[in-house]
Design a protein around this motif. Sequence first.
Motif, PDB file in Angstrom:
ATOM      1  N   ASN A 180       0.845  -1.189   0.000  1.00  0.00           N
ATOM      2  CA  ASN A 180       0.000   0.000   0.000  1.00  0.00           C
ATOM      3  C   ASN A 180       0.878   1.234   0.000  1.00  0.00           C
ATOM      4  OD1 ASN A 180      -2.666  -0.969  -0.084  1.00  0.00           O
ATOM      5  ND2 ASN A 180      -2.563  -1.567   2.059  1.00  0.00           N
TER       6      ASN A 180
ATOM      7  N   PRO B 201      -4.173   4.362   3.579  1.00  0.00           N
ATOM      8  CA  PRO B 201      -3.526   4.324   2.267  1.00  0.00           C
ATOM      9  C   PRO B 201      -4.367   4.993   1.183  1.00  0.00           C
ATOM     10  CG  PRO B 201      -4.242   2.122   2.927  1.00  0.00           C
ATOM     11  CD  PRO B 201      -4.508   3.033   4.073  1.00  0.00           C
TER      12      PRO B 201
ATOM     13  N   PHE C 150      -1.865   1.745  -4.053  1.00  0.00           N
ATOM     14  CA  PHE C 150      -0.965   0.608  -3.897  1.00  0.00           C
ATOM     15  C   PHE C 150       0.035   0.604  -5.039  1.00  0.00           C
ATOM     16  CE2 PHE C 150      -4.553  -1.013  -6.341  1.00  0.00           C
ATOM     17  CZ  PHE C 150      -3.979  -1.823  -7.310  1.00  0.00           C
TER      18      PHE C 150
ATOM     19  N   GLY D  84      -6.265   1.832  -0.490  1.00  0.00           N
ATOM     20  CA  GLY D  84      -5.194   0.907  -0.855  1.00  0.00           C
ATOM     21  C   GLY D  84      -5.737  -0.384  -1.438  1.00  0.00           C
TER      22      GLY D  84
END
Length: 130
Positions: free
Chosen positions: A14, A21, A24, A95
């Motif tokens: 991430n 997050p 990614f 993420g």
Amino acid sequence: MFDKYLIDAASLRNTGPEGAPTGFAFEAKLGYYRGLGLSMIEKLDVSIDGETLPRDAVRFDEGEGALSLDEMETAYERRWPFGAAATILVAHPGGFPQGEHELGMLQQLRVSYLPFPAVNTDTKTVSVSR
């Protein structure tokens, strides 16, 4: 030809602030036996569980600085060498989803001596630690 080597599953991580997050990233290799100029990469799709993420969410960095896929179209002086890992960065709020999911990648390449685009795909079952 080298489809099973496109995604490095162990590199998935991430990006963004810890605990919140914003996307990614993962490492990928070119699915062609020679290096190519970045402008010859016609398509670079990233998918999660078969759903292709928006083109404008994907960025590419072969070590010279991240580019959007639109910017790659005119990056005539930059190349992706065979066997070299590039970082694929994806803006994705939250993420990579928690748990195991299918991460997919499609590369469509313009190769000078082929009368059609070369298409390479890879899918890996992956998870990312939070």
